[in-house]
Motif scaffolding. Structure first.
Motif, PDB file in Angstrom:
ATOM      1  N   ASP A  47       9.439  -2.357  -0.135  1.00  0.00           N
ATOM      2  CA  ASP A  47       8.458  -1.734   0.757  1.00  0.00           C
ATOM      3  C   ASP A  47       7.415  -2.746   1.232  1.00  0.00           C
ATOM      4  O   ASP A  47       7.061  -2.790   2.415  1.00  0.00           O
ATOM      5  CB  ASP A  47       7.770  -0.566   0.050  1.00  0.00           C
ATOM      6  N   ALA A  48       6.922  -3.568   0.312  1.00  0.00           N
ATOM      7  CA  ALA A  48       5.869  -4.522   0.662  1.00  0.00           C
ATOM      8  C   ALA A  48       6.355  -5.573   1.653  1.00  0.00           C
ATOM      9  O   ALA A  48       5.588  -6.027   2.514  1.00  0.00           O
ATOM     10  CB  ALA A  48       5.343  -5.202  -0.602  1.00  0.00           C
ATOM     11  N   LYS A  49       7.621  -5.950   1.549  1.00  0.00           N
ATOM     12  CA  LYS A  49       8.166  -7.012   2.401  1.00  0.00           C
ATOM     13  C   LYS A  49       8.950  -6.468   3.597  1.00  0.00           C
ATOM     14  O   LYS A  49       9.523  -7.244   4.355  1.00  0.00           O
ATOM     15  CB  LYS A  49       9.079  -7.927   1.573  1.00  0.00           C
ATOM     16  N   ASP A  50       8.976  -5.144   3.762  1.00  0.00           N
ATOM     17  CA  ASP A  50       9.689  -4.506   4.875  1.00  0.00           C
ATOM     18  C   ASP A  50      11.163  -4.921   4.913  1.00  0.00           C
ATOM     19  O   ASP A  50      11.717  -5.252   5.960  1.00  0.00           O
ATOM     20  CB  ASP A  50       9.014  -4.839   6.210  1.00  0.00           C
TER      21      ASP A  50
ATOM     22  N   ALA B  20       9.031  -1.499  -4.943  1.00  0.00           N
ATOM     23  CA  ALA B  20       7.707  -1.963  -4.528  1.00  0.00           C
ATOM     24  C   ALA B  20       7.812  -3.203  -3.646  1.00  0.00           C
ATOM     25  O   ALA B  20       7.114  -3.318  -2.625  1.00  0.00           O
ATOM     26  CB  ALA B  20       6.851  -2.252  -5.761  1.00  0.00           C
ATOM     27  N   LEU B  21       8.696  -4.124  -4.001  1.00  0.00           N
ATOM     28  CA  LEU B  21       8.848  -5.351  -3.223  1.00  0.00           C
ATOM     29  C   LEU B  21       9.556  -5.091  -1.894  1.00  0.00           C
ATOM     30  O   LEU B  21       9.197  -5.674  -0.864  1.00  0.00           O
ATOM     31  CB  LEU B  21       9.610  -6.393  -4.037  1.00  0.00           C
TER      32      LEU B  21
ATOM     33  N   ARG C 173      10.104   5.671  -5.014  1.00  0.00           N
ATOM     34  CA  ARG C 173       8.708   5.348  -4.712  1.00  0.00           C
ATOM     35  C   ARG C 173       7.764   5.950  -5.740  1.00  0.00           C
ATOM     36  O   ARG C 173       6.706   5.380  -6.021  1.00  0.00           O
ATOM     37  CB  ARG C 173       8.376   5.800  -3.292  1.00  0.00           C
TER      38      ARG C 173
END
Length: 241
Positions: free
Chosen positions: A123-126, A120-121, A237
């Motif tokens: 993906d969120a932070k690219d 999750a992190l 994911r």
């Protein structure tokens, strides 16, 4: 809240009390004696995995975000490894560190929830590359020779990213390893975190650092997010969803 799956939930530390709880768990797991805290804690995000019903802390880790390889000098790993080759990496990076699970907890779901939180992190932070030091308990290489031999034969970093030796006390995989490691014994002695890195396409340094303060051996571990197999990404994911 990062995610809640089954009996466990993962969340970011909300303040000093949460960070102190993570440090206490780290001290217990790594058996450092003195409290396990350092200057890197202030720069990191801290993730706590808790039993949902009781709120008991069962796992923790920290993440340090870097804009590119040019910032690797800020990382914990840079104390121990020559990361000059990786400085050319242009994508955002995250150092995963101090990962530990309470010694009385044995549910495989804890690791799954932890990796769901990492996903999750990321993906969120690219984040384009995940890296860190994967630790083996104790400072004697003798019981890990099969594991180190397997790492040498199957999982070394690409030459362009391969970390160089920097720490004063290391075990080089080129020395004294079995030409034909026992695969079952190698996997048995491999830390679960490192095993997960490798099944996703991760790679390691060609030596282990002997870290007397943390009472561990550790190998530098890297994982390019783009290299993770598509099926594995879908599962990660799904766990993070």
């Amino acid at each position: 809240m990062l995610l809640h799956k089954g009996c466990y939930r993962a969340r970011l530390a909300a303040g000093p009390a949460d960070v102190a709880a993570a440090q206490a768990l780290r001290t217990l797991c790594f058996r450092t004696g003195a409290a396990d805290c350092d200057a890197y804690d202030a720069a990191c995000m801290h993730v706590l995995v808790e039993e949902a019903r009781t709120g008991s802390l069962v796992c923790c880790f920290r993440l340090l975000l870097l804009e590119s390889g040019a910032e690797l000098g800020r990382s914990y790993s840079a104390q121990f490894y020559d990361l000059e080759g990786l400085r050319a990496f242009r994508g955002r990076m995250a150092e995963l560190g101090r990962f530990c699970i309470h010694p009385d907890q044995h549910s495989a779901d804890i690791l799954r929830v932890a990796w769901g939180a990492v996903t999750a992190l990321v993906d969120a932070k690219d984040v384009q590359m995940l890296f860190g030091c994967s630790s083996f308990a104790g400072t004697s290489a003798a019981e890990y020779l099969d594991t180190f031999a397997m790492l040498k034969h199957r999982h070394l970093a690409p030459p362009c990213w391969l970390p160089g030796v920097k720490a004063p006390d290391v075990f080089r995989f080129a020395a004294g390893l079995r030409p034909r490691p026992d695969p079952k014994l190698a996997m048995l002695r491999m830390p679960p975190l490192l095993r997960t890195y490798l099944v996703m396409g991760g790679w390691v340094s060609d030596h282990a650092v002997v870290d007397a303060r943390m009472n561990t051996l550790h190998v530098f571990t890297g994982l390019e997010i783009a290299a993770i197999p598509a099926a594995r990404k879908r599962r990660l994911r799904a766990a993070a969803g």
